[in-house]
Write a protein that holds these residues in place. Structure first.
Motif, PDB file in Angstrom:
ATOM      1  N   VAL A 222       0.869  -1.170   0.000  1.00  0.00           N
ATOM      2  CA  VAL A 222       0.000   0.000   0.000  1.00  0.00           C
ATOM      3  C   VAL A 222       0.909   1.223   0.000  1.00  0.00           C
ATOM      4  O   VAL A 222       1.691   1.423   0.921  1.00  0.00           O
ATOM      5  CB  VAL A 222      -0.933   0.013   1.227  1.00  0.00           C
ATOM      6  CG1 VAL A 222      -1.749   1.302   1.270  1.00  0.00           C
ATOM      7  CG2 VAL A 222      -1.850  -1.199   1.207  1.00  0.00           C
TER       8      VAL A 222
ATOM      9  N   VAL B 278      -2.220   0.619  -4.567  1.00  0.00           N
ATOM     10  CA  VAL B 278      -1.500  -0.603  -4.217  1.00  0.00           C
ATOM     11  C   VAL B 278      -0.619  -1.056  -5.376  1.00  0.00           C
ATOM     12  O   VAL B 278      -0.901  -0.779  -6.540  1.00  0.00           O
ATOM     13  CB  VAL B 278      -2.459  -1.754  -3.806  1.00  0.00           C
ATOM     14  CG1 VAL B 278      -3.254  -1.401  -2.574  1.00  0.00           C
ATOM     15  CG2 VAL B 278      -3.389  -2.130  -4.928  1.00  0.00           C
TER      16      VAL B 278
ATOM     17  N   THR C 285     -10.210  -5.483  -6.813  1.00  0.00           N
ATOM     18  CA  THR C 285     -11.240  -4.781  -6.050  1.00  0.00           C
ATOM     19  C   THR C 285     -12.138  -5.734  -5.267  1.00  0.00           C
ATOM     20  O   THR C 285     -12.633  -5.380  -4.200  1.00  0.00           O
ATOM     21  CB  THR C 285     -12.120  -3.902  -6.971  1.00  0.00           C
ATOM     22  OG1 THR C 285     -12.685  -4.726  -7.989  1.00  0.00           O
ATOM     23  CG2 THR C 285     -11.314  -2.796  -7.605  1.00  0.00           C
TER      24      THR C 285
ATOM     25  N   ALA D 163     -10.810  -6.447  -1.656  1.00  0.00           N
ATOM     26  CA  ALA D 163     -10.412  -5.276  -0.871  1.00  0.00           C
ATOM     27  C   ALA D 163     -11.543  -4.747   0.000  1.00  0.00           C
ATOM     28  O   ALA D 163     -12.698  -4.714  -0.421  1.00  0.00           O
ATOM     29  CB  ALA D 163      -9.929  -4.178  -1.808  1.00  0.00           C
ATOM     30  N   CYS D 164     -11.190  -4.304   1.214  1.00  0.00           N
ATOM     31  CA  CYS D 164     -12.129  -3.666   2.138  1.00  0.00           C
ATOM     32  C   CYS D 164     -11.445  -2.478   2.795  1.00  0.00           C
ATOM     33  O   CYS D 164     -10.243  -2.522   3.073  1.00  0.00           O
ATOM     34  CB  CYS D 164     -12.560  -4.617   3.248  1.00  0.00           C
ATOM     35  SG  CYS D 164     -13.630  -5.942   2.734  1.00  0.00           S
TER      36      CYS D 164
ATOM     37  N   ALA E 149     -15.163  -2.110  -2.109  1.00  0.00           N
ATOM     38  CA  ALA E 149     -14.658  -1.249  -3.170  1.00  0.00           C
ATOM     39  C   ALA E 149     -15.763  -0.902  -4.158  1.00  0.00           C
ATOM     40  O   ALA E 149     -16.661  -1.695  -4.422  1.00  0.00           O
ATOM     41  CB  ALA E 149     -13.513  -1.940  -3.899  1.00  0.00           C
TER      42      ALA E 149
ATOM     43  N   ILE F 175      -7.626   1.426  -5.761  1.00  0.00           N
ATOM     44  CA  ILE F 175      -8.899   0.809  -5.431  1.00  0.00           C
ATOM     45  C   ILE F 175      -9.710   1.893  -4.735  1.00  0.00           C
ATOM     46  O   ILE F 175      -9.250   2.494  -3.758  1.00  0.00           O
ATOM     47  CB  ILE F 175      -8.709  -0.430  -4.543  1.00  0.00           C
ATOM     48  CG1 ILE F 175      -7.852  -1.472  -5.290  1.00  0.00           C
ATOM     49  CG2 ILE F 175     -10.062  -1.021  -4.142  1.00  0.00           C
ATOM     50  CD1 ILE F 175      -7.477  -2.680  -4.469  1.00  0.00           C
TER      51      ILE F 175
ATOM     52  N   PHE G 133      -6.959  -0.917   5.750  1.00  0.00           N
ATOM     53  CA  PHE G 133      -7.230  -1.498   4.440  1.00  0.00           C
ATOM     54  C   PHE G 133      -6.969  -2.997   4.563  1.00  0.00           C
ATOM     55  O   PHE G 133      -5.929  -3.408   5.069  1.00  0.00           O
ATOM     56  CB  PHE G 133      -6.284  -0.877   3.393  1.00  0.00           C
ATOM     57  CG  PHE G 133      -6.359  -1.515   2.043  1.00  0.00           C
ATOM     58  CD1 PHE G 133      -7.432  -1.283   1.200  1.00  0.00           C
ATOM     59  CD2 PHE G 133      -5.339  -2.348   1.591  1.00  0.00           C
ATOM     60  CE1 PHE G 133      -7.495  -1.866  -0.064  1.00  0.00           C
ATOM     61  CE2 PHE G 133      -5.383  -2.935   0.330  1.00  0.00           C
ATOM     62  CZ  PHE G 133      -6.471  -2.686  -0.492  1.00  0.00           C
ATOM     63  N   GLN G 134      -7.928  -3.808   4.135  1.00  0.00           N
ATOM     64  CA  GLN G 134      -7.773  -5.258   4.152  1.00  0.00           C
ATOM     65  C   GLN G 134      -7.786  -5.771   2.715  1.00  0.00           C
ATOM     66  O   GLN G 134      -8.519  -5.245   1.872  1.00  0.00           O
ATOM     67  CB  GLN G 134      -8.903  -5.932   4.928  1.00  0.00           C
ATOM     68  CG  GLN G 134      -8.820  -5.746   6.406  1.00  0.00           C
ATOM     69  CD  GLN G 134      -9.945  -6.490   7.123  1.00  0.00           C
ATOM     70  OE1 GLN G 134     -10.971  -6.833   6.537  1.00  0.00           O
ATOM     71  NE2 GLN G 134      -9.759  -6.726   8.409  1.00  0.00           N
ATOM     72  N   PHE G 135      -6.981  -6.821   2.481  1.00  0.00           N
ATOM     73  CA  PHE G 135      -6.906  -7.377   1.139  1.00  0.00           C
ATOM     74  C   PHE G 135      -6.640  -8.875   1.212  1.00  0.00           C
ATOM     75  O   PHE G 135      -5.892  -9.344   2.077  1.00  0.00           O
ATOM     76  CB  PHE G 135      -5.783  -6.698   0.346  1.00  0.00           C
ATOM     77  CG  PHE G 135      -5.725  -7.114  -1.094  1.00  0.00           C
ATOM     78  CD1 PHE G 135      -6.594  -6.580  -2.026  1.00  0.00           C
ATOM     79  CD2 PHE G 135      -4.808  -8.060  -1.514  1.00  0.00           C
ATOM     80  CE1 PHE G 135      -6.544  -6.979  -3.357  1.00  0.00           C
ATOM     81  CE2 PHE G 135      -4.747  -8.460  -2.838  1.00  0.00           C
ATOM     82  CZ  PHE G 135      -5.617  -7.910  -3.760  1.00  0.00           C
TER      83      PHE G 135
END
Length: 132
Positions: free
Chosen positions: A14, A41, A56, A59-60, A71, A99, A112-114
């Motif tokens: 990130v 990212v 996307t 992703a949160c 997203a 995103i 940010f979570q992925f």
């Protein structure tokens, strides 16, 4: 991060968070009382398998109150190029993109979570955010 498929391993970096992010055109605007937040990212394929997915989907964005946002697939912003729905990355190659999330004006982006495989991979990454 590792995916569900054998040999799928992607480094996720990130690099920037922009809040508020500027709509790229006059057609795409956040709803009243909302704003866009863009998370830039870099995805680098470090595994043996080709990465082909929609970043996307995995992703949160989480705000300081613990509210989670998915997203926005259709939003484009001036602060960076989106992944355009999908990315295919060969071993050793990288892709950079933003995103975009639509969040309330009062929300403070905190995390940010992925996850790979459209968010279905067991391994989930989480990054603390600071906005510009």
């Amino acid at each position: 991060m590792e995916g569900r498929d054998p040999g799928l391993k992607v480094a996720v970096t990130v690099s920037q968070v922009v809040s508020p992010a500027t709509p790229a055109d006059s057609f795409t605007k956040p709803q009243t009382g909302q704003r866009f937040v863009a998370v830039q990212v870099m995805l680098t394929n470090q595994g043996q398998a080709v990465y082909s997915d929609s970043p996307t989907n995995g992703a949160c964005l989480i705000d300081a109150e613990g509210q989670q946002y998915r997203a926005s697939i259709i939003a484009n912003v001036r602060e960076g190029q989106s992944f355009g729905g999908s990315a295919t990355i060969n071993t050793g190659d990288s892709r950079k993109g933003v995103i975009v999330f639509e969040v309330p004006e009062t929300a403070k982006p905190a995390k940010f979570q992925f996850a790979l495989n459209s968010g279905l991979a067991d391994q989930k990454g989480e990054w603390e955010l600071s906005t510009t």
